[in-house]
Structures are given as C-alpha cells and as structure tokens.
Motif scaffolding. Structure first.
Motif, PDB file in Angstrom:
ATOM      1  N   VAL A  17       0.839  -1.205   0.000  1.00 39.34           N
ATOM      2  CA  VAL A  17       0.000   0.000   0.000  1.00 39.34           C
ATOM      3  C   VAL A  17       0.874   1.257   0.000  1.00 39.34           C
ATOM      4  CG1 VAL A  17      -1.698   1.314   1.317  1.00 39.34           C
ATOM      5  CG2 VAL A  17      -1.939  -1.157   1.098  1.00 39.34           C
ATOM      6  N   THR A  18       2.006   1.227   0.713  1.00 37.88           N
ATOM      7  CA  THR A  18       2.889   2.387   0.734  1.00 37.88           C
ATOM      8  C   THR A  18       3.568   2.586  -0.613  1.00 37.88           C
ATOM      9  OG1 THR A  18       3.288   1.979   3.094  1.00 37.88           O
ATOM     10  CG2 THR A  18       4.758   3.526   2.004  1.00 37.88           C
ATOM     11  N   CYS A  19       3.906   1.492  -1.292  1.00 35.18           N
ATOM     12  CA  CYS A  19       4.396   1.613  -2.669  1.00 35.18           C
ATOM     13  C   CYS A  19       3.360   2.326  -3.542  1.00 35.18           C
ATOM     14  CB  CYS A  19       4.693   0.233  -3.256  1.00 35.18           C
ATOM     15  SG  CYS A  19       6.160  -0.589  -2.593  1.00 35.18           S
ATOM     16  N   SER A  21       0.858   4.293  -2.490  1.00 38.76           N
ATOM     17  CA  SER A  21       0.574   5.661  -2.046  1.00 38.76           C
ATOM     18  C   SER A  21       1.678   6.625  -2.462  1.00 38.76           C
ATOM     19  CB  SER A  21       0.364   5.708  -0.528  1.00 38.76           C
ATOM     20  OG  SER A  21       1.551   5.380   0.171  1.00 38.76           O
ATOM     21  N   THR A  22       2.952   6.190  -2.404  1.00 38.13           N
ATOM     22  CA  THR A  22       4.025   7.080  -2.844  1.00 38.13           C
ATOM     23  C   THR A  22       3.950   7.312  -4.351  1.00 38.13           C
ATOM     24  OG1 THR A  22       5.496   5.135  -2.895  1.00 38.13           O
ATOM     25  CG2 THR A  22       5.616   6.558  -0.960  1.00 38.13           C
ATOM     26  N   THR A  25       0.539   9.557  -4.947  1.00 38.10           N
ATOM     27  CA  THR A  25       0.569  10.961  -4.539  1.00 38.10           C
ATOM     28  C   THR A  25       1.421  11.795  -5.495  1.00 38.10           C
ATOM     29  OG1 THR A  25       2.366  10.425  -2.990  1.00 38.10           O
ATOM     30  CG2 THR A  25       0.140  10.564  -2.088  1.00 38.10           C
ATOM     31  N   ALA A  46       8.767   6.804  -6.121  1.00 36.69           N
ATOM     32  CA  ALA A  46       8.294   5.746  -5.222  1.00 36.69           C
ATOM     33  C   ALA A  46       9.395   4.721  -4.954  1.00 36.69           C
ATOM     34  CB  ALA A  46       7.063   5.054  -5.821  1.00 36.69           C
ATOM     35  N   PRO A  78       1.494   4.255   5.095  1.00 34.52           N
ATOM     36  CA  PRO A  78       1.074   5.021   3.918  1.00 34.52           C
ATOM     37  C   PRO A  78       0.129   6.162   4.298  1.00 34.52           C
ATOM     38  CG  PRO A  78      -0.243   3.026   4.107  1.00 34.52           C
ATOM     39  CD  PRO A  78       0.732   3.004   5.257  1.00 34.52           C
ATOM     40  N   GLY A  84       3.236  10.758   0.534  1.00 36.09           N
ATOM     41  CA  GLY A  84       2.705   9.410   0.341  1.00 36.09           C
ATOM     42  C   GLY A  84       3.027   8.440   1.457  1.00 36.09           C
ATOM     43  N   THR A  85       3.814   8.872   2.428  1.00 32.86           N
ATOM     44  CA  THR A  85       4.186   7.987   3.539  1.00 32.86           C
ATOM     45  C   THR A  85       4.615   8.810   4.736  1.00 32.86           C
ATOM     46  OG1 THR A  85       5.681   6.205   4.240  1.00 32.86           O
ATOM     47  CG2 THR A  85       6.566   7.800   2.681  1.00 32.86           C
TER      48      THR A  85
END
Length: 308
Positions: A17-19, A21-22, A25, A46, A78, A84-85
C-alpha cells in the motif's frame, strides 16, 4: 513448547500500500507533461523512497536479530497525500541486552538509510536541471517561523501560486556544490523526483537522530549517558521550540510529537552495569555528526510566485 509463528501479511500489505501511495501521490500532484512521463517520474520517486525507508528499517531489523532481540518486520505507514508515507517502524519485542547492542541497533537504521540516500542524492542532482527562479532567500526570523506568523496575524495573505522550497542541509548542499558548483544568481535546481525522495531520506534521518526518548538518537544518548539522557531529551525539546519561533513553525508539531508521543524516558537495557565500549562511543559521535550535517533549520516552505 515453541512460540507460534507470527504472520507477516500485515507487513507485506502495508509495504504494498505504501508503494502505491508514494506512486499515487506523486502522480496526482504532478500536472506537467504526458501521463506516461508523469508515471515514470512517479515510479522513480516511489522506488527511491521505498529503497531508503527499507534500508533504514532493515538496518534496525538485522542488527536487532544479530543481538538476539526479537523484533517485527517493518511496518510501513502510507498516507494518501503529501509525500505518500509517514515512514516506517519496527517493534522490538525483546529487551536489549547491553549498551553496545543498543548503539548498534539504534545507529544501524540511519547509517543504512544514508548509504542508500547519498548515492540517490548524487543521481538526483545529475538529473535536476537549473532553471530561473525568484529570490528564495529567507530572513531571520524566517517567513515560516512562529514569530513571523504571529506578527502578521490578521494580515491578508496572497492566494496566488506558490513555489515549494525544500530546505538545505550541510551534507546535501556540500554535495551539490561539489558536483554542480555555485548556482548562478536568479536560478535554482528543478528537483527531479529522485532528488525529492533523497531529500525526504535526509529529513527522516535528521528527525530520527534527534537525541530524544526512544528515537534512534535517544537510543544513543541513553547508551552513552544513561539516565542523564532524560535531561538531554528535554533540552532538545526546548531547542525545538526555539527553532519553531525562529525558523519554522513546523518544529512546534515535532516538539509536540516528541513530548506527547515519543516522550523522554528510555527503558533500561538488561545489563546496565556493562559499560559502553570506546568503539560504540565513536559510532555515537559519528551519528551525531550526521545529525548536524543533515539538520534543516527550515525543512519546507512555500514562496509566492510573482506574476509574469
């Protein structure tokens, strides 16, 4: 009876999810260029961010395992806006055995993160063109300081476009001068996504190395100074208030985080009597030198763009 195996699915899910979100965004905030070009930039950002954060947390993880301390895999955080994080954390489930082990675990994250961050910063510099820019000089107290904001309370502010200006630190600025030389007057670097990601890496390193509580820097001060680290942490919190007043109001938010969330006390190690070795004192000194080199008085500010 063996201990039940803990699931790593939450860690893997948060990483994925963080991948996203970065990547998302950056893609959402960038409007110039074709969708394909924006997607390439978002991917570069990212990947760079995740490499830096992963190196930082895995440095803690593997050093903790080396010292026999039970720890979780990293939990990435995220957010659907900004960078994004909000970084990543690991949970130390076991007690740290000695002061030397505490230094190893505390310093491994920032040092590993910088080993990835610095080459990315160099790559980002080479990819960032020089462009014309308005005067970005800041005064003292700064335009983003509490002093400035309070003194202009109630005054009308412009609603026009603003340029996002990333704060300088000695390490990044020194590498920039070495590789690009002094920038001509009236120009600035147009930051490539890799440069923005590595700037974020410098910011994460700086914040984590603050010698407060159970931050990475707090681990080091407790290992070296024991209970006196409590006084050091409180003094640092007071200095953050001064930085908010003089440089950037954003330091007030971080002061509240370290005071109310991180707090100042540090749990003791299992063997409090074992002294800190000379080599680990050198690791502490190097780490605090890196704090000075990555420190940004004004991490981020917005400068109005003059009309054409």
């Amino acid at each position: 009876m063996s201990e039940p195996r803990r699931s790593t699915w939450p860690n893997a899910a948060l990483f994925a999810v963080t991948c996203a979100s970065t990547f998302g965004t950056w893609l959402a905030q960038e409007s110039a260029g074709s969708l394909e070009d924006r997607a390439v930039d978002a991917l570069a950002y990212a990947v760079s961010v995740m490499l830096i954060l992963s190196a930082h947390e895995l440095g803690h993880f593997f050093m903790a395992r080396h010292h026999g301390v039970d720890t979780s895999w990293p939990f990435f955080i995220p957010i659907p806006f900004g960078f994004g994080t909000m970084g990543a954390v690991i949970r130390l489930r076991g007690r740290i055995p000695t002061r030397d082990a505490l230094v190893d675990i505390g310093a491994a994250g920032p040092l590993a993160g910088l080993l990835v961050c610095v080459p990315l910063w160099v790559a980002g510099l080479s990819l960032s063109p020089t462009v014309s820019a308005p005067n970005l000089a800041d005064g003292l107290p700064g335009d983003s300081s509490l002093w400035h904001l309070v003194s202009r309370w109630g005054e009308a502010t412009g609603d026009g476009p603003a340029m996002q200006v990333f704060g300088d630190n000695l390490l990044g600025l020194g590498l920039q001068r070495l590789l690009k030389g002094p920038l001509p007057p009236g120009t600035e670097l147009s930051a490539h996504p890799v440069l923005v990601a590595s700037w974020l890496g410098f910011l994460v390193t700086m914040l984590n190395l603050l010698p407060v509580g159970q931050l990475d820097g707090g681990h080091l001060t407790y290992a070296w100074f024991g209970p006196r680290a409590l006084t050091i942490g409180r003094a640092v919190a007071a200095l953050l208030l001064v930085a908010a007043l003089v440089f950037s109001a954003s330091w007030l938010a971080w002061c509240l985080v370290v005071t109310l969330v991180v707090k100042f006390r540090h749990p003791p190690v299992a063997d409090e009597q074992a002294p800190l070795s000379a080599s680990r004192k050198w690791v502490c000194a190097i780490s605090f030198a890196l704090l000075a080199l990555t420190f940004m008085p004004t991490p981020l500010r917005f400068v109005p763009v003059p009309p054409p």
